[in-house]
Design a protein around this motif. Structure first.
Motif, mmCIF file in Angstrom:
data_model
loop_
_atom_site.group_PDB
_atom_site.id
_atom_site.type_symbol
_atom_site.label_atom_id
_atom_site.label_comp_id
_atom_site.label_asym_id
_atom_site.label_seq_id
_atom_site.Cartn_x
_atom_site.Cartn_y
_atom_site.Cartn_z
ATOM 1 N N SER A 4 5.867 36.621 -1.831
ATOM 2 C CA SER A 4 7.280 36.451 -2.284
ATOM 3 C C SER A 4 8.045 36.908 -1.170
ATOM 4 O O SER A 4 7.569 37.466 -0.319
ATOM 5 C CB SER A 4 7.505 37.297 -3.326
ATOM 6 O OG SER A 4 7.198 38.742 -2.942
ATOM 7 N N LEU A 5 9.298 36.610 -0.867
ATOM 8 C CA LEU A 5 10.105 37.002 0.035
ATOM 9 C C LEU A 5 9.953 38.433 0.133
ATOM 10 O O LEU A 5 10.133 38.835 1.245
ATOM 11 C CB LEU A 5 11.807 36.375 -0.196
ATOM 12 C CG LEU A 5 12.411 36.822 1.023
ATOM 13 C CD1 LEU A 5 12.097 36.203 2.357
ATOM 14 C CD2 LEU A 5 13.816 36.319 0.529
ATOM 15 N N GLU A 6 10.331 39.389 -1.108
ATOM 16 C CA GLU A 6 10.655 40.537 -1.173
ATOM 17 C C GLU A 6 9.123 41.190 -0.529
ATOM 18 O O GLU A 6 9.133 42.131 0.373
ATOM 19 C CB GLU A 6 10.634 41.022 -2.447
ATOM 20 C CG GLU A 6 10.829 42.596 -2.631
ATOM 21 C CD GLU A 6 10.715 43.166 -3.922
ATOM 22 O OE1 GLU A 6 10.544 44.200 -4.228
ATOM 23 O OE2 GLU A 6 11.037 42.158 -5.004
ATOM 24 N N ASN A 7 7.680 40.628 -0.746
ATOM 25 C CA ASN A 7 6.560 41.095 -0.121
ATOM 26 C C ASN A 7 6.440 40.753 1.069
ATOM 27 O O ASN A 7 5.893 41.631 2.009
ATOM 28 C CB ASN A 7 5.475 40.713 -1.048
ATOM 29 C CG ASN A 7 4.101 41.564 -0.729
ATOM 30 O OD1 ASN A 7 4.047 42.540 -0.792
ATOM 31 N ND2 ASN A 7 3.111 40.697 -0.618
ATOM 32 N N THR A 8 7.068 39.595 1.643
ATOM 33 C CA THR A 8 6.755 39.240 3.003
ATOM 34 C C THR A 8 7.688 40.067 3.856
ATOM 35 O O THR A 8 7.267 40.548 4.964
ATOM 36 C CB THR A 8 7.320 37.802 3.254
ATOM 37 O OG1 THR A 8 6.425 36.746 2.518
ATOM 38 C CG2 THR A 8 7.387 37.298 4.716
ATOM 39 N N VAL A 9 8.903 40.344 3.512
ATOM 40 C CA VAL A 9 9.660 41.386 4.391
ATOM 41 C C VAL A 9 9.080 42.939 4.215
ATOM 42 O O VAL A 9 9.123 43.563 5.415
ATOM 43 C CB VAL A 9 11.291 41.435 3.516
ATOM 44 C CG1 VAL A 9 11.956 42.464 4.440
ATOM 45 C CG2 VAL A 9 11.951 40.218 3.679
ATOM 46 N N LYS A 10 8.358 43.229 3.238
ATOM 47 C CA LYS A 10 7.764 44.399 3.371
ATOM 48 C C LYS A 10 6.569 44.570 4.062
ATOM 49 O O LYS A 10 6.555 45.372 4.991
ATOM 50 C CB LYS A 10 7.428 44.870 1.498
ATOM 51 C CG LYS A 10 6.878 46.169 1.586
ATOM 52 C CD LYS A 10 6.344 46.215 0.023
ATOM 53 C CE LYS A 10 5.458 47.725 0.068
ATOM 54 N NZ LYS A 10 4.908 47.719 -1.487
#
Length: 77
Positions: free
Chosen positions: A27-33
């Protein structure tokens, strides 16, 4: 040596993050994290390497008494 162990653990985790980002859909959120974690680990690894570079001595030559002459490691930074 704790610094070496920390460096190796950080590098291993950084490799895991890179592999995850390259191979798995995130997910975009996990990728950024993961990206942020990787950047922090990269910073810590660079800091550890810099500390080692500053402490390493390079054998340069022998003086007239047969003693090893050393100088600080020079980097191309």
């Amino acid at each position: 040596m704790k610094a070496v162990e920390d460096f190796e653990n950080n590098l291993k985790r950084l490799e895991e993050i890179v592999n995850t980002l390259e191979k798995e859909e995130q997910s975009l959120e996990n990728t950024v994290k993961l990206f942020q974690e990787g950047m922090n680990l990269s910073k810590e690894c660079r800091k550890a390497l810099k500390e080692v570079e500053e402490s390493v001595k390079v054998v340069m030559d022998e003086d007239s008494n047969g003693n090893i002459v050393t100088s600080d490691l020079k980097t191309n930074e």
